[in-house]
Motif scaffolding. Structure first.
Motif, PDB file in Angstrom:
ATOM      1  N   ASP A  91      11.092   0.692  16.025  1.00  0.00           N
ATOM      2  CA  ASP A  91      10.357   1.605  15.143  1.00  0.00           C
ATOM      3  C   ASP A  91       8.932   1.754  15.661  1.00  0.00           C
ATOM      4  O   ASP A  91       8.208   0.760  15.795  1.00  0.00           O
ATOM      5  N   CYS A  93       6.371   2.634  14.245  1.00  0.00           N
ATOM      6  CA  CYS A  93       5.372   2.162  13.279  1.00  0.00           C
ATOM      7  C   CYS A  93       5.182   0.650  13.327  1.00  0.00           C
ATOM      8  O   CYS A  93       4.176   0.132  12.829  1.00  0.00           O
ATOM      9  N   ASP A  94       6.149  -0.047  13.895  1.00  0.00           N
ATOM     10  CA  ASP A  94       6.118  -1.514  13.887  1.00  0.00           C
ATOM     11  C   ASP A  94       6.960  -2.012  15.060  1.00  0.00           C
ATOM     12  O   ASP A  94       8.162  -2.217  14.921  1.00  0.00           O
ATOM     13  N   ALA A 115       7.396   9.597  13.538  1.00  0.00           N
ATOM     14  CA  ALA A 115       7.382   8.386  12.723  1.00  0.00           C
ATOM     15  C   ALA A 115       6.503   8.606  11.494  1.00  0.00           C
ATOM     16  O   ALA A 115       5.497   9.322  11.559  1.00  0.00           O
ATOM     17  N   ARG A 117       4.334   6.903   9.592  1.00  0.00           N
ATOM     18  CA  ARG A 117       3.003   6.346   9.321  1.00  0.00           C
ATOM     19  C   ARG A 117       2.138   6.476  10.574  1.00  0.00           C
ATOM     20  O   ARG A 117       2.094   5.561  11.421  1.00  0.00           O
ATOM     21  N   PRO A 118       1.446   7.590  10.726  1.00  0.00           N
ATOM     22  CA  PRO A 118       0.741   7.864  11.984  1.00  0.00           C
ATOM     23  C   PRO A 118      -0.346   6.867  12.336  1.00  0.00           C
ATOM     24  O   PRO A 118      -0.562   6.578  13.518  1.00  0.00           O
ATOM     25  N   ASP A 120      -0.287   3.701  11.762  1.00  0.00           N
ATOM     26  CA  ASP A 120       0.409   2.546  12.319  1.00  0.00           C
ATOM     27  C   ASP A 120       0.910   2.842  13.735  1.00  0.00           C
ATOM     28  O   ASP A 120       0.887   1.966  14.604  1.00  0.00           O
ATOM     29  N   VAL A 121       1.370   4.058  13.959  1.00  0.00           N
ATOM     30  CA  VAL A 121       1.834   4.447  15.294  1.00  0.00           C
ATOM     31  C   VAL A 121       0.696   4.334  16.306  1.00  0.00           C
ATOM     32  O   VAL A 121       0.855   3.753  17.387  1.00  0.00           O
ATOM     33  N   GLU A 124      -0.143   0.667  16.982  1.00  0.00           N
ATOM     34  CA  GLU A 124       0.859  -0.011  17.797  1.00  0.00           C
ATOM     35  C   GLU A 124       0.808   0.442  19.254  1.00  0.00           C
ATOM     36  O   GLU A 124       0.950  -0.367  20.172  1.00  0.00           O
ATOM     37  N   ARG A 182      -6.998   9.052  14.263  1.00  0.00           N
ATOM     38  CA  ARG A 182      -5.985   7.991  14.253  1.00  0.00           C
ATOM     39  C   ARG A 182      -6.227   6.967  15.358  1.00  0.00           C
ATOM     40  O   ARG A 182      -6.163   5.759  15.111  1.00  0.00           O
TER      41      ARG A 182
END
Length: 272
Positions: A91, A93-94, A115, A117-118, A120-121, A124, A182
């Protein structure tokens, strides 16, 4: 079940990716890859960019949320004898199990943008890329009249129910201000982020515009969902007509010589 996973496992994106192989080759050629290099292809599908990277000698990991695409990618890698290329389910996001600073290059072409949750993307992607490395994304641009997929998604959204509260459109990844915000939240300075418009072609000498629409209808999750909703609402013919008109209007190939449909996108480059 994870809604994003369900969306991309609903169809078979390999059928769409077959129209994009030249784009993967061209993009990788433009990166100036010099092995040894370890690369992550995030939201990799069945390897449109991962295979060209591996053919240049890079060690490549492809991660995608759809298990069917991971299996297809590993099959393509094995058939090509690319032993430094592997595909894994994950994923964007994680990225569980992916260590900090694991890659010299993190790449995502029309994958991680979907994905949910941008922030989080972005975090990561920065986390798993080493200092001195780089990140490259290709993202569709919202409402871009020169991009077949942007217009296809715009038309499709008009036939689907409103998204749930809190939904962040993946198309916002095609807006420079959002991109800077972001990655800025992930610690990347604005001067290390650049964006530019780029274009490739959905090209096939043996297909026509109607064939392209049918491929998206049968195999592309967002379009499949739009047709499901339109069928329930009795507007299926209207949706099909609009997409067919779009494909004909954007086809640049001479009559009878297949399709060459432009796909304009936002190319994002970060230096870490």
């Amino acid at each position: 079940m994870n809604a994003n996973k369900a969306l991309w496992e609903k169809g078979d994106f390999t059928a769409i990716a077959a129209l994009m192989r030249d784009s993967g080759q061209a993009l990788v050629a433009s990166l100036g890859i010099t092995p040894p290099l370890r690369a992550l292809d995030l939201g990799c599908g069945d390897g449109t960019t991962a295979l060209p990277l591996a053919r240049l000698g890079a060690e490549v990991v492809g991660i995608d949320i759809a298990s069917n695409l991971v299996a297809a990618g590993n099959a393509r890698a094995a058939a090509a004898g690319l032993h430094k290329l592997c595909f894994e389910e994950g994923d964007a996001c994680d990225l569980q199990g992916v260590a900090d600073h694991s890659f010299d290059l993190t790449l995502s072409m029309f994958g991680a943008m979907f994905a949910p949750r941008p922030l989080d993307v972005a975090r990561e992607m920065v986390r798993v890329t080493r200092p001195g490395g780089r990140i490259v994304m290709g993202n569709w641009i919202p409402n871009d009249p020169t991009s077949f997929v942007s217009q296809l998604l715009k038309i499709s959204s008009a036939f689907t129910p409103p998204p749930p509260e809190g939904f962040v459109s993946p198309m916002t990844w095609g807006v420079e201000a959002h991109i800077v915000e972001r990655f800025g939240a992930a610690g990347v300075a604005p001067e290390n982020i650049s964006t530019e418009r780029d274009t490739f072609l959905f090209a096939a000498p043996d297909k026509g515009p109607a064939d392209v629409v049918e491929l998206f209808r049968r195999y592309y999750g967002p379009t499949m969902n739009a047709f499901d909703a339109a069928t329930r609402n009795g507007t299926e013919q209207d949706l099909h007509r609009q997409l067919l008109e779009l494909a004909h209007a954007q086809n640049r190939a001479a009559a009878g010589s297949g399709v060459a449909i432009p796909a304009t996108f936002m190319r994002v480059s970060l230096a870490l």
